[in-house]
Scaffold this motif. Structure first.
Motif: not given
Length: 325
Positions: A305-325
């Motif tokens: 019954d704890a409130p829902a809370r957002a989580i940063d994608a980095r905490a999940l080690s979500m793969p992402d493409l390098p930025k700044g191309r």
């Protein structure tokens, strides 16, 4: 409809982990309706079946027969499932590509059958052909490496660019041949050389990692206290994301009694109590009966019954493409 019926993977251990099944559930990846059928037959009163593929919705409605009267069919992405319902008793997500999609060459998912290089799970947005023929070489290499864990990503990207300069790459078998020429021939028991490249492109086309990240948070918002979240994954990146989500949002307890009523559990500030300490895989019987189950892993947790809370994608080690191309 071409192809064999989709067989739901790890359905029996999933139903055991969430028993007793009752109330309203969300099947966030409806497909041909295998999990929905299993949930209803196990005791669910109603299922909200979500799929972004309109063909899947039609197929599930047909295959569920009379049980379809207890299903609400919702076209959309499970990443927004809490727009369809809240205060539900359970959520099931099967993150694999269904046999229904693989067995239809015109969908472009299979490297074994020729068809247009599409790979969209829905009916809108850029296709795999758009990416293969327009993305810069460095971006292609990043997609193959970060989304498919393909170690030969640069070599394959270079070959794709060289081939598309001759003529656009429009079909699945032409792309398969390009990839095969870049890699050693597969030994007996190894996966096809194009497996990782096709996986990477499919994930990029459908923004699958983004959908999983958003979908886990949406499930947290949609579930009522005592509800269950069950996720079936098919490769290590997805399983790691689900595992870390439950670690970050799961109560840290030495002993968890999954049979205890929600009001009997210790108070916690965490939104979930994990019910599977380790991922559950298929037994030998299921693997023999359904080879697709070989790489599947199941993780289950119960909502507190704890409130829902957002989580940063980095905490999940979500793969992402390098930025700044």
């Amino acid at each position: 409809m071409a192809g064999a019926p989709h067989v739901p993977v790890l359905l029996a251990p999933l139903l055991r982990a969430v028993a007793p099944v009752s109330g309203t559930w969300i099947d966030g990846t409806l497909g041909a309706g295998g999990y929905t059928r299993g949930l209803i037959e196990a005791g669910a009163g109603h299922v909200i079946g979500i799929d972004r593929d309109p063909t899947a919705l039609d197929l599930a409605r047909e295959r569920l027969g009379p049980l379809a009267e207890r299903v609400t069919f919702h076209k959309g992405n499970f990443a927004q499932m809490d727009d369809a319902a809240t205060e539900v008793d359970g959520v099931v997500l099967d993150l694999g590509v269904s046999s229904m999609q693989l067995d239809r060459p015109e969908r472009g998912f299979s490297f074994l059958r020729d068809g247009p290089l599409d790979m969209r799970m829905g009916d809108s947005g850029p296709t795999a052909a758009d990416i293969v023929n327009a993305a810069p070489e460095a971006e292609l290499a990043d997609i193959l490496y970060h989304f498919g864990e393909e170690r030969a990503s640069r070599r394959i990207a270079k070959a794709i660019v060289r081939a598309r300069e001759q003529s656009p790459i429009a079909g699945t078998l032409r792309l398969t041949e390009i990839v095969e020429r870049c890699l050693p021939r597969a030994k007996p028991g190894q996966s096809h050389p194009a497996t990782r490249s096709f996986q990477a492109l499919r994930i990029a086309v459908n923004a699958e990692y983004e959908a999983l990240w958003q979908g886990l948070m949406a499930a947290e918002r949609a579930l009522k206290p005592g509800g269950h979240l069950a996720v079936v994954t098919f490769h290590s990146v997805e399983d790691r994301m689900v595992k870390r989500f439950f670690q970050e949002h799961g109560a840290k307890k030495e002993h968890v009694n999954r049979y205890a009523a929600p009001e009997d559990t210790e108070p916690t500030d965490d939104p979930f109590v994990p019910l599977t300490r380790k991922a559950v895989g298929p037994d030998a019987d299921e693997t023999r009966a359904n080879p697709r189950a070989r790489s599947a892993k199941l993780r289950v947790a119960r909502r507190t019954d704890a409130p829902a809370r957002a989580i940063d994608a980095r905490a999940l080690s979500m793969p992402d493409l390098p930025k700044g191309r």
